[in-house]
Design an enzyme around this catalytic site. Structure first.
Site, PDB file in Angstrom:
ATOM      1  N   SER A 203       0.340  -1.279   0.415  1.00 34.70           N
ATOM      2  CA  SER A 203      -0.132   0.615   0.282  1.00 34.70           C
ATOM      3  C   SER A 203       0.762   1.361   0.249  1.00 34.70           C
ATOM      4  CB  SER A 203      -0.444   0.140   1.564  1.00 34.70           C
ATOM      5  OG  SER A 203      -2.282   0.815   0.734  1.00 34.70           O
ATOM      6  N   ASP A 423      -7.928  -3.177  -7.456  1.00 37.94           N
ATOM      7  CA  ASP A 423      -8.041  -2.773  -5.741  1.00 37.94           C
ATOM      8  C   ASP A 423      -8.684  -1.590  -6.136  1.00 37.94           C
ATOM      9  OD1 ASP A 423      -6.976  -1.974  -3.603  1.00 37.94           O
ATOM     10  OD2 ASP A 423      -4.588  -2.325  -4.460  1.00 37.94           O
ATOM     11  N   HIS A 452      -6.540  -6.122  -1.564  1.00 33.76           N
ATOM     12  CA  HIS A 452      -6.007  -4.771  -1.403  1.00 33.76           C
ATOM     13  C   HIS A 452      -4.339  -5.707  -0.350  1.00 33.76           C
ATOM     14  CE1 HIS A 452      -3.572  -0.974  -1.169  1.00 33.76           C
ATOM     15  NE2 HIS A 452      -3.831  -0.963   0.146  1.00 33.76           N
TER      16      HIS A 452
END
Length: 519
Positions: A203, A423, A452
């Site tokens: 991320s 995502d 994710h």
């Protein structure tokens, strides 16, 4: 925003970044004092702390403390440190080190010192930010400013949060940003006595890793980026992109619920199920469930479903109980499990805003924000205003802004990227853009996947590429016309809890608890 990956015929594995293993004794942790801090889940964890300059331009000035964790290598030879980061900004990485070391095959993990850390401002690092304790207490104003009064109330909350951060941390805010965190990472490398490090970030951690690689390319051994931030949209444009993508993921949940109408009895038409959800939202705006879950809290409860579909069965149960039976208990429980913000969440949000607001310029006119939010809301209402208010303190931030880092890089060994096509938090185009900017990178795509954080989460196809790369530097190189170098089928959708079948990967649930939400 949800571009599909082209399915490739074959991917040729090539040897990349091969480095002779370093004898264990060659990289001592000379500046760190490690102590046992293991848990029942991760018994081999060790902890240490490291002092670094608050301002790296003034190395002899004030110092702050970073909290570190480690699972030491056990093989006869070591491939050196593997730093891990869960994202955020504001995510704690201490426990993630234990997870990564246990989720990787034993013979691979044994070759690395897996290093977790709380970035500056986070968790056990000191000072740890908490600008407004209880900022997300219930019941908050409705995020959708249907009236001028509601907009003024939400604006006042955003302004007051920014002002409180300025009052409490005026001396720290100018040094809370991605570049400063990257300088800290290199201080960790030096303290470990390592000439180079490997890095594995999820991320926001992908941007952190890419910026490290830009500033210290000669210090990078291996670089794994999973669920990749679009480095050209930092951060305002990226947030707008999220809002469209989360709306699509929310509709995917509504379609999943419609598919299991025999369980949830909310209808077989996804559009009608979605209409029921918005009717529930309107009802909660007027009468919050048990005085705890209003419209804003409902959004907070369902946003995590956009990050990880393992939450879908629980969200669907709560949704059905409220709509069909008028029962509020399951909805309140779901909010407490997925949407409520604890003290650590207050800290995470404080660092999130501090870093994002400092990292780049933001529109200075609230009229600009308002126009964009209503424009997105017209097509993608699920998270448009919720996300706008979440980031709104950046319109009033008291610290000066930096310029985003151009992560384009031709000086690195091969880099491995992972991206799911659906995502929501880091839409697919981010992975494609980073792949283009990182000259020797390889992109592995989970076709049709919406989660994710996709490696070490139960998809064996994805994990085989990760394991090969961490073992000896091999990366796939695509031979077809598409942008991806390898494509994996998505992980199976969950099943309703009533089926008594295993709904999700337990490892996936553990990982997503560590990654948290909001990038």
């Amino acid at each position: 925003m949800r571009t599909r990956a082209a399915v490739l015929c074959a991917a040729a594995a090539v040897l990349a970044g091969s480095v002779t293993a370093v004898p264990a004794a060659a990289a001592p942790s000379a500046h760190l004092s490690w102590k046992k801090c293991g848990t029942s889940d991760y018994p081999t964890l060790q902890c240490a702390s490291l002092k670094v300059p608050l301002d790296h331009a003034r190395p002899s000035g004030r110092r702050i403390t970073l909290a570190l964790s480690r699972v030491p290598h056990t093989a006869k030879t070591s491939q050196g440190p593997l730093l891990v980061n869960p994202g955020g900004p504001g995510g704690s990485g201490l426990t993630l080190a234990g997870f990564v070391a246990s989720a990787l095959p034993r013979k691979v993990a044994a070759q690395y010192d897996v290093i977790g850390f709380d970035p500056r401002g986070v968790g056990r690092s000191s000072p740890a930010l908490d600008c407004v304790p209880g900022h997300f207490g219930t019941v908050r104003p409705d995020t959708v400013p249907a009236t001028a009064a509601l907009e003024r109330t939400n604006l006042a909350r955003a302004r007051s949060f920014a002002a409180a951060c300025g009052r409490r941390y005026a001396d720290v805010l100018p040094y809370l940003d991605t570049v400063s965190a990257v300088r800290d990472m290199d201080a960790i490398r030096r303290a470990l006595g390592a000439p180079r490090i490997s890095y594995f970030g999820y991320s926001y951690g992908t941007y952190l890793g890419a910026v490290y690689a830009k500033l210290y390319p000669q210090r990078v051994r291996r670089l794994v980026l999973d669920s990749v931030v679009d480095p050209t949209g930092v951060w305002y444009a990226d947030n707008l992109g999220q809002e469209y993508a989360f709306n699509a993921r929310h509709r995917a949940l509504m379609a999943w619920i419609a598919r299991y109408d025999s369980t949830y009895h909310l209808g077989r038409d996804p559009e009608k199920v979605e209409a029921e959800w918005y009717a529930m939202r309107a009802a909660l705006a007027k009468k919050p469930a048990e005085g705890k879950v209003g419209a804003s809290e409902l959004e907070d409860t369902f946003i995590p479903g956009g990050y990880y579909d393992g939450h879908w069965p629980y969200l669907a149960d709560a949704f059905a109980a409220y709509v069909r039976d008028g029962r509020t208990g399951p909805l309140v429980e779901a909010y407490q499990n997925f949407g409520a913000v604890s003290g650590s969440g207050d800290n995470g949000y404080s660092v999130y805003t501090a870093v994002q607001c400092r990292d780049s310029s933001w529109p200075g006119s609230w009229n600009w924000w308002r126009a964009d939010a209503w424009r997105v809301y017209a097509k993608a209402p699920f998270m448009a205003w919720n996300n706008a208010w979440y980031n709104a303190p950046c319109a009033f931030w008291p610290a000066a802004r930096r310029r985003p880092v151009n992560i384009a890089n031709a000086k690195l060994p091969p880099v491995l990227l992972f991206q799911a096509t659906d995502d929501a938090a880091t839409p697919y185009t981010g992975g494609v853009t980073a792949h283009r900017l990182l000259a020797r990178s390889s992109l592995v795509v989970e076709e049709g996947g919406g989660n994710h954080g996709i490696t070490l989460s139960g998809n064996t196809c994805l994990d085989k590429y990760l394991v090969a790369y961490l073992t000896d530097g091999r990366v796939p190189r695509g031979t077809g016309p598409g942008v991806a170098d390898a494509v994996c089928a998505k992980s199976p959708d969950p099943k309703p809890l009533a089926t008594k079948a295993a709904s999700t990967s337990s490892r996936g649930s553990t990982l997503h608890a560590l990654l948290g939400f909001r990038r």
